[in-house]
Design a protein around this motif. Structure first.
Motif, short mmCIF file in Angstrom:
data_model
loop_
_atom_site.label_atom_id
_atom_site.label_comp_id
_atom_site.label_asym_id
_atom_site.label_seq_id
_atom_site.Cartn_x
_atom_site.Cartn_y
_atom_site.Cartn_z
N PHE A 163 27.96 28.43 27.63
CA PHE A 163 27.09 29.41 28.29
C PHE A 163 25.78 29.66 27.54
N GLU A 164 25.58 28.91 26.46
CA GLU A 164 24.38 29.07 25.64
C GLU A 164 24.23 30.51 25.15
N TRP A 165 25.35 31.14 24.86
CA TRP A 165 25.31 32.49 24.32
C TRP A 165 24.72 32.46 22.92
N ASP A 166 23.86 33.42 22.63
CA ASP A 166 23.22 33.49 21.32
C ASP A 166 23.84 34.60 20.48
N ASP A 167 23.27 34.83 19.32
CA ASP A 167 23.81 35.85 18.41
C ASP A 167 23.83 37.23 19.05
N GLY A 168 22.86 37.49 19.92
CA GLY A 168 22.81 38.79 20.58
C GLY A 168 24.02 39.04 21.46
N VAL A 169 24.46 38.01 22.20
CA VAL A 169 25.64 38.16 23.05
C VAL A 169 26.88 38.37 22.19
N PHE A 170 27.03 37.59 21.13
CA PHE A 170 28.21 37.74 20.29
C PHE A 170 28.22 39.09 19.57
N ALA A 171 27.03 39.60 19.25
CA ALA A 171 26.95 40.95 18.68
C ALA A 171 27.42 41.99 19.69
N THR A 172 27.08 41.77 20.96
CA THR A 172 27.54 42.67 22.03
C THR A 172 29.06 42.62 22.16
N LEU A 173 29.62 41.41 22.09
CA LEU A 173 31.08 41.27 22.16
C LEU A 173 31.74 42.04 21.03
N ASN A 174 31.19 41.93 19.83
CA ASN A 174 31.74 42.67 18.69
C ASN A 174 31.63 44.18 18.89
N ARG A 175 30.50 44.64 19.39
CA ARG A 175 30.33 46.08 19.62
C ARG A 175 31.32 46.59 20.66
N THR A 176 31.52 45.79 21.71
CA THR A 176 32.49 46.17 22.74
C THR A 176 33.88 46.26 22.14
N ALA A 177 34.25 45.26 21.34
CA ALA A 177 35.57 45.26 20.71
C ALA A 177 35.72 46.44 19.76
N LEU A 178 34.67 46.75 19.02
CA LEU A 178 34.72 47.86 18.08
C LEU A 178 34.92 49.19 18.81
N GLU A 179 34.18 49.37 19.90
CA GLU A 179 34.31 50.61 20.67
C GLU A 179 35.69 50.72 21.32
N ALA A 180 36.28 49.59 21.70
CA ALA A 180 37.56 49.59 22.41
C ALA A 180 38.76 49.55 21.48
N ALA A 181 38.53 49.29 20.21
CA ALA A 181 39.63 49.13 19.26
C ALA A 181 40.49 50.38 19.17
N PHE A 182 41.78 50.17 19.03
CA PHE A 182 42.72 51.29 18.86
C PHE A 182 42.84 51.60 17.36
N CYS A 183 41.81 52.20 16.81
CA CYS A 183 41.84 52.54 15.39
C CYS A 183 41.21 53.90 15.19
N ASP A 184 41.40 54.47 14.01
CA ASP A 184 40.86 55.79 13.72
C ASP A 184 39.36 55.69 13.41
N ALA A 185 38.73 56.86 13.35
CA ALA A 185 37.27 56.91 13.18
C ALA A 185 36.82 56.32 11.86
N ASP A 186 37.59 56.55 10.79
CA ASP A 186 37.19 56.02 9.49
C ASP A 186 37.20 54.49 9.48
N THR A 187 38.24 53.91 10.09
CA THR A 187 38.32 52.45 10.18
C THR A 187 37.17 51.91 11.01
N ARG A 188 36.88 52.57 12.13
CA ARG A 188 35.80 52.12 13.00
C ARG A 188 34.46 52.17 12.26
N GLN A 189 34.25 53.22 11.50
CA GLN A 189 33.00 53.35 10.76
C GLN A 189 32.87 52.27 9.69
N ALA A 190 33.98 51.97 9.00
CA ALA A 190 33.95 50.92 7.97
C ALA A 190 33.66 49.56 8.58
N LEU A 191 34.23 49.29 9.74
CA LEU A 191 33.99 48.03 10.42
C LEU A 191 32.54 47.95 10.89
#
Length: 329
Positions: A293-321
């Motif tokens: 799909f010719e995805w660039d670093d910006g798309v993969f950064a979005t995927l990471n942000r989505t995963a971080l927001e959706a992660a089932f973890c506490d606030a401290d873990t989310r902040q560290a990540l």
């Protein structure tokens, strides 16, 4: 181009399904259990289709017979994940396989897994959290027992509840009690749907179980009104492209609907599901998505942000990540 060194978050990983074949073969020899039929001549897992895959999965899991086996497994899996740049993973754990849904035994297995996770975090910099997952085709009554195990051990490590297995067995509403039990314990809710059944199964799962995340969910693409609904609801899809392609759901990477889902505003993440079964890693998933799909670093950064927001973890873990991701940019 290789994206191996980029930090990654993975939300859909079955612990037993991530067991390296050599690890399972070695353990079977220690246990003197003959499971040679689940490997091909090259030593890889072999199966005919998804339903045979489930049988091979359960055969491989049968040699994991003690908490220490799961301690060793967890270390082996997290080493593989970290080698692909994964800094955070959520793994599905089933009390069905870890102590036969007996709460005392489950606590022993869980303690061993959590200890291994802490060791891997200290040595490899990867954080692990657990999603308790009953097996759909084992039935609703056993799912209730698994939910009790989840509720009794909910906390910093056990943070989610889901369901996996054969989608064609039972209906989402059959598991309502189990999911209500888990939700009352404060666990995040996900559910496998829309892999081997179509959009109607995703709709039924959303209605009955109200998950914030859907495991797979890719067949939503067959109903664009549902795609728009998922985007509007903000439901996160735990997409596993390599798994879908290996199991024959889609013929190749360019045909996979993750690109269309992303373009239509659905929150998608990328995971490996059962990586050695599907000859994949998180690094390979990212590389192939870049190629297709010719995805660039910006798309993969979005995927990471989505995963971080959706992660089932506490606030401290989310902040560290979040800090780890910022540092890597």
């Amino acid at each position: 181009m290789s994206l191996k060194s980029h930090p990654k978050l993975e939300l859909h990983l079955h612990l037993e399904g991530a067991a390296p074949p050599a690890f399972i073969r070695g353990l079977s020899q220690e246990r003197k259990v003959d499971i040679s039929g689940i490997f091909d001549e090259r030593g890889h897992y072999t199966y005919r289709d998804f339903w045979h895959f489930l049988k091979v999965y359960e055969a491989a899991t049968s040699v994991l017979q003690s908490p220490m086996d799961y301690h060793r497994l967890t270390l082996a899996v997290l080493e593989e994940c970290a080698a692909s740049g994964v800094i955070y993973a959520e793994t599905f754990l089933s009390p069905d396989f870890c102590g036969g849904r007996d709460l005392v035994a489950w606590r022993d297995y869980l303690a061993a897994i959590e200890d291994a996770a802490a060791q891997a975090e200290a040595e490899l910099g990867i954080t692990l959290r657990a999603i308790v997952t009953p097996i759909r085709h084992f039935g609703p009554d056993k799912a209730k027992e698994a939910a009790r195990c989840a509720a009794e051990t909910a906390g910093r490590f056990v943070t989610g509840f889901g369901i996996a297995g054969d989608e064609k067995v039972c209906e989402p509403e059959d598991f309502l009690w189990a999911f209500d039990c888990a939700r009352e314990a404060g666990l995040g809710i996900t559910a496998h749907a829309g892999e081997w059944r179509g959009p109607e199964h995703i709709r039924a799962t959303l209605k009955a179980l109200n998950p914030t995340r859907i495991g797979h969910g890719v067949r939503a693409i067959e109903d664009l009104a549902l795609v728009d609904e998922l985007a509007e609801r903000g439901t996160v899809l735990e997409v596993c492209p390599g798994s879908n392609i290996a199991l024959g759901l889609y013929p190749d990477w360019r045909s996979h609907p993750i690109g269309q889902l992303y373009d239509r505003g659905v929150k998608v993440t990328v995971s490996t599901d059962d990586p050695p079964f599907f000859h994949t890693t998180m690094a390979r998933e990212w590389d192939r998505l870049h190629d297709a799909f010719e995805w660039d670093d910006g798309v993969f950064a979005t995927l990471n942000r989505t995963a971080l927001e959706a992660a089932f973890c506490d606030a401290d873990t989310r902040q560290a990540l979040a800090k780890k991701l910022e540092t890597a940019q």
